[in-house]
Design an enzyme around this catalytic site. Structure first.
Site, PDB file in Angstrom:
ATOM      1  N   ARG A  88      36.705  35.662  32.247  1.00 34.92           N
ATOM      2  CA  ARG A  88      38.053  35.290  31.770  1.00 34.92           C
ATOM      3  C   ARG A  88      38.891  34.931  33.121  1.00 34.92           C
ATOM      4  O   ARG A  88      39.085  35.614  34.096  1.00 34.92           O
ATOM      5  CB  ARG A  88      38.717  36.405  31.196  1.00 34.92           C
ATOM      6  CG  ARG A  88      40.145  36.344  30.630  1.00 34.92           C
ATOM      7  CD  ARG A  88      40.692  37.487  30.192  1.00 34.92           C
ATOM      8  NE  ARG A  88      42.239  37.458  29.860  1.00 34.92           N
ATOM      9  CZ  ARG A  88      43.338  38.019  30.175  1.00 34.92           C
ATOM     10  NH1 ARG A  88      42.781  39.269  30.853  1.00 34.92           N
ATOM     11  NH2 ARG A  88      44.350  37.703  30.140  1.00 34.92           N
ATOM     12  N   HIS A 132      49.306  32.987  32.235  1.00 35.74           N
ATOM     13  CA  HIS A 132      49.103  34.426  32.825  1.00 35.74           C
ATOM     14  C   HIS A 132      50.163  34.269  34.071  1.00 35.74           C
ATOM     15  O   HIS A 132      49.953  34.282  35.046  1.00 35.74           O
ATOM     16  CB  HIS A 132      47.694  34.580  33.676  1.00 35.74           C
ATOM     17  CG  HIS A 132      47.345  35.975  33.905  1.00 35.74           C
ATOM     18  ND1 HIS A 132      46.327  36.593  33.336  1.00 35.74           N
ATOM     19  CD2 HIS A 132      48.336  37.022  34.340  1.00 35.74           C
ATOM     20  CE1 HIS A 132      46.230  37.739  33.812  1.00 35.74           C
ATOM     21  NE2 HIS A 132      47.470  37.993  34.374  1.00 35.74           N
ATOM     22  N   GLU A 177      49.647  39.431  28.268  1.00 32.23           N
ATOM     23  CA  GLU A 177      50.723  40.583  28.398  1.00 32.23           C
ATOM     24  C   GLU A 177      51.994  40.162  28.228  1.00 32.23           C
ATOM     25  O   GLU A 177      53.035  39.954  29.274  1.00 32.23           O
ATOM     26  CB  GLU A 177      50.552  41.318  29.739  1.00 32.23           C
ATOM     27  CG  GLU A 177      49.055  41.772  29.971  1.00 32.23           C
ATOM     28  CD  GLU A 177      48.912  42.668  31.024  1.00 32.23           C
ATOM     29  OE1 GLU A 177      49.796  42.781  31.952  1.00 32.23           O
ATOM     30  OE2 GLU A 177      47.975  43.424  31.088  1.00 32.23           O
ATOM     31  N   ASN A 308      44.433  44.802  27.012  1.00 35.67           N
ATOM     32  CA  ASN A 308      44.378  45.337  28.404  1.00 35.67           C
ATOM     33  C   ASN A 308      44.877  46.768  28.548  1.00 35.67           C
ATOM     34  O   ASN A 308      45.921  47.111  28.111  1.00 35.67           O
ATOM     35  CB  ASN A 308      45.453  44.365  29.405  1.00 35.67           C
ATOM     36  CG  ASN A 308      44.940  43.220  29.535  1.00 35.67           C
ATOM     37  OD1 ASN A 308      44.082  42.557  28.726  1.00 35.67           O
ATOM     38  ND2 ASN A 308      45.860  42.374  29.912  1.00 35.67           N
ATOM     39  N   TYR A 310      45.064  50.235  31.043  1.00 40.18           N
ATOM     40  CA  TYR A 310      45.097  50.852  32.298  1.00 40.18           C
ATOM     41  C   TYR A 310      45.029  52.404  32.427  1.00 40.18           C
ATOM     42  O   TYR A 310      44.872  53.125  32.974  1.00 40.18           O
ATOM     43  CB  TYR A 310      45.789  50.199  33.309  1.00 40.18           C
ATOM     44  CG  TYR A 310      45.597  48.688  33.644  1.00 40.18           C
ATOM     45  CD1 TYR A 310      44.697  48.709  34.762  1.00 40.18           C
ATOM     46  CD2 TYR A 310      46.045  47.745  33.154  1.00 40.18           C
ATOM     47  CE1 TYR A 310      44.097  47.344  34.928  1.00 40.18           C
ATOM     48  CE2 TYR A 310      45.494  46.307  33.456  1.00 40.18           C
ATOM     49  CZ  TYR A 310      44.647  46.221  34.231  1.00 40.18           C
ATOM     50  OH  TYR A 310      44.098  44.886  34.545  1.00 40.18           O
ATOM     51  N   GLU A 368      41.141  43.315  29.889  1.00 39.02           N
ATOM     52  CA  GLU A 368      41.519  43.911  31.271  1.00 39.02           C
ATOM     53  C   GLU A 368      41.170  45.403  31.132  1.00 39.02           C
ATOM     54  O   GLU A 368      41.843  46.133  30.349  1.00 39.02           O
ATOM     55  CB  GLU A 368      42.729  43.538  31.611  1.00 39.02           C
ATOM     56  CG  GLU A 368      42.924  42.075  32.234  1.00 39.02           C
ATOM     57  CD  GLU A 368      44.498  42.048  33.067  1.00 39.02           C
ATOM     58  OE1 GLU A 368      44.971  42.736  33.130  1.00 39.02           O
ATOM     59  OE2 GLU A 368      44.738  40.704  32.616  1.00 39.02           O
TER      60      GLU A 368
HETATM   61  C1  FCB Z   1      47.779  43.465  34.523  1.00 40.66           C
HETATM   62  C2  FCB Z   1      47.755  41.887  34.478  1.00 40.66           C
HETATM   63  C3  FCB Z   1      46.748  41.571  35.726  1.00 40.66           C
HETATM   64  C4  FCB Z   1      46.769  42.604  36.831  1.00 40.66           C
HETATM   65  C5  FCB Z   1      46.475  43.940  36.242  1.00 40.66           C
HETATM   66  C6  FCB Z   1      46.286  45.007  37.367  1.00 40.66           C
HETATM   67  O1  FCB Z   1      49.127  43.833  33.930  1.00 40.66           O
HETATM   68  O2  FCB Z   1      47.343  41.249  33.671  1.00 40.66           O
HETATM   69  O3  FCB Z   1      46.982  40.026  36.367  1.00 40.66           O
HETATM   70  O4  FCB Z   1      47.886  42.487  37.641  1.00 40.66           O
HETATM   71  O5  FCB Z   1      47.532  44.248  35.520  1.00 40.66           O
END
Ligand code: FCB
Length: 461
Positions: A88, A132, A177, A308, A310, A368
């Site tokens: 990607r 992006h 995002e 995405n 985290y 992500e």
């Molecule tokens: C996300 C972004 C990516 C990167 C990660 C850690 O928010 O999409 O570009 O910065 O975080």
């Protein structure tokens, strides 16, 4: 060479994933390409933002980054050695349309044409993200995402790229995002274009979503057979206690952060509780950026949702700040990455189940997931990034569990292939499976990359 498939001798995994599960890694243009002034690329809002004193932690920018623009062939060969099935990446809009609209820069478009061909020749499926965050500065000068004209410019950009690459590229992601682009860029001022304006926050988020919806049929028309989706950063919100105040705060956080995007994309309009909140607090007093027909356009049917993930947010009702913008409150003592984000794989499982139950997208991909840890080469050149390896393993286990619970999760993209320019944090945060020495531009797979290679080869964990 591709890694050997499981059938050709790799040990059978304990946790096998579906045979057609897509194993990939992700990057974005401004974070890796460099070559900011090469071959007719125009300036983007990130070039401008980085040039402003105090914006970037280490004072640096993406002018060189990983020099991927000049090392593309080497990087594709590296991906092939890791056995990646999909990659990607994003298209730098100012490389293709230096003024944002109008004249196409042939050299810029050619770069992505070569990249797509190189990936296909290596047996790696290209997944394109159109936006992006690197908006052409020329469009920012006309108001950027707060201006409706940027919506039309984005749709035209999508058309140009899909017309050129759509004969070979099947997977398209419109936006990465929109929460970050609108909140971090227009309200908190920590991302380009660096505004702190509540009206700009909501106008930009609306225009990002609208441009997504209007681009979907344009991409399909230019790229027959295309699968189109959007990538959202979703954060499951958990109340810090069983108090009613914390439950309310968590619901509100979820509304600002998740439902504000998920609901309109699903055809439900903006969530009424959050609209009322913004109105009651006089956060925005004119909703003039919403025109008749917009909400139907935003809800254009898509083929998949990109998630995405985290971390989670633990939300307190008494938090003085953070609830408005959706910034998670910090959990003391938890296992954290170098971003200070809690490591919490269970949140991914719960999020996937919730999105499936509440919104039922036809397919979900983790577009992500990854962790920043600073581990570098030891004396022998090995990068023993055990924490990153455990992070990916834990989150892939959560994915496996979600699939077992019926979630149509069809793939996983590690963030990121390479250490790269981490926006306002500069080069201080390293998310890569592969170490980058920025002095020499040497790439060196970390232990996590080798582990991921083996998981891909086995088709599971
Ligand atoms: C996300 C972004 C990516 C990167 C990660 C850690 O928010 O999409 O570009 O910065 O975080």
């Amino acid at each position: 060479m591709r890694a050997a498939p499981a059938a050709q001798g790799a040990p059978a995994p304990r946790l096998p994933f579906p045979p057609d599960f897509v194993w990939g890694a992700a990057t974005s243009a401004y974070q890796i390409e460099g070559a900011a002034a090469d071959d007719g690329r125009g300036p983007s809002i990130w070039d401008t933002f980085c040039a402003q004193a105090g914006r970037i932690a280490d004072g640096r920018d993406g002018a060189v980054a990983c020099d991927h623009y000049h090392r593309m062939a080497e990087d594709v060969a590296l991906m092939a050695r890791l056995g990646l099935e999909a990659y990607r990446f994003s298209i730098a809009w100012p490389r293709v349309l230096p003024a944002g609209r109008g004249a196409v820069n042939a050299a810029g478009l050619d770069f992505y044409d070569r990249l797509v061909d190189a990936l296909l020749a290596a047996g790696i499926e290209p997944w394109i993200t159109l936006y992006h965050w690197d908006l052409p500065q020329a469009l920012q000068d006309e108001g950027g995402w707060t201006a409706r004209s940027t919506v039309d410019a984005f749709v035209a950009f999508a058309q140009v790229v899909a017309a050129r690459l759509g004969d070979r590229v099947e997977r398209w992601i419109t936006h990465n995002e929109p929460w970050c682009a609108s909140v971090l860029g227009h309200l908190e001022g920590v991302h380009a274009p660096g505004l702190t304006d509540p009206y700009a926050h909501l106008a930009s988020s609306h225009h990002l979503l609208l441009s997504h919806g209007l681009a979907v049929p344009v991409i399909r028309a230019a790229a027959p057979g295309a699968q189109v989706g959007i990538a959202l950063n979703l954060v499951p919100a958990e109340p810090a206690s069983s108090s009613a105040a914390d439950a309310d705060a968590a619901r509100h956080f979820d509304g600002c952060f998740n439902r504000w995007y998920l609901d309109p994309l699903a055809g439900r309009g903006y969530p009424a509780d959050i609209v009322a909140h913004y109105q009651l607090t006089a956060y925005v007093d004119a909703w003039d950026f919403i025109h008749d027909g917009d909400m139907a356009a935003i809800a254009a049917p898509t083929d998949f949702l990109g998630v995405n993930y985290y971390s989670r947010g633990i939300i307190r009702g008494d938090a003085a700040t953070g609830i408005e913008t959706g910034a998670p409150t910090v959990v003391a003592g938890a296992d954290k990455t170098d971003m200070d984000w809690e490591v919490y794989p269970e949140g991914l499982r719960a999020l996937l189940v919730r999105v499936h139950q509440d919104y039922a997208p036809p397919a979900i991909y983790i577009t992500e997931n990854g962790a920043a840890y600073a581990d570098g080469p030891d004396g022998a050149g090995r990068i023993a990034d055990a924490r990153r390896l455990a992070f990916h393993e834990g989150h892939l286990r959560a994915c496996h569990q979600a699939i077992a619970e019926g979630v149509p999760l069809a793939g996983y993209f590690a963030w990121s292939l390479l250490d790269n320019f981490e926006w306002a944090f500069g080069y201080e945060k390293r998310f890569g499976l592969v170490w980058v020495d920025y002095e020499t531009q040497t790439r060196r797979p970390k232990d996590s990359a080798l582990w991921y290679r083996d998981a891909i080869a086995q088709g599971g964990l």
